[in-house]
Design an enzyme around this catalytic site. Sequence first.
Site, PDB file in Angstrom:
ATOM      1  N   HIS A  98     121.344  26.918  20.983  1.00  0.00           N
ATOM      2  CA  HIS A  98     120.007  27.378  20.609  1.00  0.00           C
ATOM      3  C   HIS A  98     119.159  26.276  20.001  1.00  0.00           C
ATOM      4  CE1 HIS A  98     122.463  27.541  17.009  1.00  0.00           C
ATOM      5  NE2 HIS A  98     121.379  27.602  16.263  1.00  0.00           N
ATOM      6  N   CYS A  99     119.689  25.058  19.866  1.00  0.00           N
ATOM      7  CA  CYS A  99     118.932  23.993  19.181  1.00  0.00           C
ATOM      8  C   CYS A  99     118.690  22.769  20.054  1.00  0.00           C
ATOM      9  CB  CYS A  99     119.670  23.565  17.913  1.00  0.00           C
ATOM     10  SG  CYS A  99     119.553  24.760  16.558  1.00  0.00           S
ATOM     11  N   ILE A 100     119.763  22.088  20.440  1.00  0.00           N
ATOM     12  CA  ILE A 100     119.628  20.752  21.024  1.00  0.00           C
ATOM     13  C   ILE A 100     118.832  20.743  22.330  1.00  0.00           C
ATOM     14  CG2 ILE A 100     120.863  18.660  21.667  1.00  0.00           C
ATOM     15  CD1 ILE A 100     121.239  19.534  18.769  1.00  0.00           C
TER      16      ILE A 100
END
Length: 441
Positions: free
Chosen positions: A274-276
């Site tokens: 969900h971030c990188i």
Amino acid sequence: MSADPDRLVERIQARDFTVAVIGLGYVGLPLVRALTQAGLRALGVDIDPAKVAQLNQGRSYLNTLPDADVAAMRATGLFEATSDATRLRDADAVLLCVPTPLDAHREPDLSYVVDTTRTVAAQLKPGQLIVLESTTYPGTTRDVMQPILEAGGLKSGRDFYLAYSPEREDPGNADYSTSGIPKVVGGDGEDALRIAAALYGAFVARVVPVASCETAEAVKITENVFRAVNIALVNELKLVFDSMGIDVWDVIDAAATKPFGFMPFYPGPGLGGHCIPIDPFYLTWKAREFDHATRFIELAGEINTAMPRRVIEKLALALDATHGKGLRNARILLIGVAYKKNVDDTRESPAFKLLELLEARGANTFFHDPYVPAIPKLREHPEFAGRKSIGLDAIGSYDAVLVVTDHDNVDWARVAQASLVVDTRNALARRALKPKTLVKA
């Protein structure tokens, strides 16, 4: 409810304080656990009534947070889950842990933040602390959330307090719990910062105050850009070294023995989570407003986004060399569809792009994942929802096995019995297993 900042800090220190956490996923639920373990009342708010019911029964739906932990949270009498947004009026602080994905044009989608902030604004009371934890671009808290919250007449810094404190969860990493990870906090004014720092200081080991909400937002996005760029670097090095007959995994392991000036990052089949894969694009989008081109970040995005296609080309060449056949009608088994090892989180997993590319070339695809019994609903690949994980009993029936996620509890010895293994994670070599044909991709 008093808006006096001194009184609010006193109540936090006395544990006479209720914290509502909106969004009970991989970030929100561990946050609730940390709050209750520190003796603070926690109200978990989620729009999914099934999750709410399960939590109130003392059961977890995350493999990274066991049932025993939820049962313990409930047993304290400090935790309750609800889908009733009006219960936000019972809270002294409201922490927003909602998704911040990209839209179809790879631009920030703040709809979850906006909608949730509107929900909070409808219940906003004097003296409340509102904190955004979702990863986003600098300026979101002040430019997007604050006007919505102030539309009813209450003012930030006078009637309520607004802050930003980025989540730093690493699901599946047993070495770092929510309470053990330093917490960066930025506030809209000194009082907001002081109250937010007091709250997080009540349940995390260290609070790192910064100058503003924008600074805190920039900290989080910098952390994720750092990872994305370095992963892109090793992905590119992998391609270069591979053409030279050099194993990039050996290179990185040896380089990592240097006690200074080097930090190991590892290649893979593409970015997931969900971030990188998402956060760097938030910064590139915001940078355009200030007439800046983020060429370094965008190049890293291009390299990482291209990795699934490169893996498929490597698989196709290996299939031809080993079996004298192409991908059409080949039986391909993927090991792992979660985005990282030892979790059931499939968000942005490169596995689905790999499945898409394989099936576009006529392959018959299957997957085995001990954490994902069935593929959940997906934003970008809804066609895969409902497909079920299969066992490894018929490992010899596949033309190739493609290792996508290196879960620890896969029967790797059984995987090594396949006639061809294309390994994107160096999973077999690290376990000293040697299939008939092993190709590192």
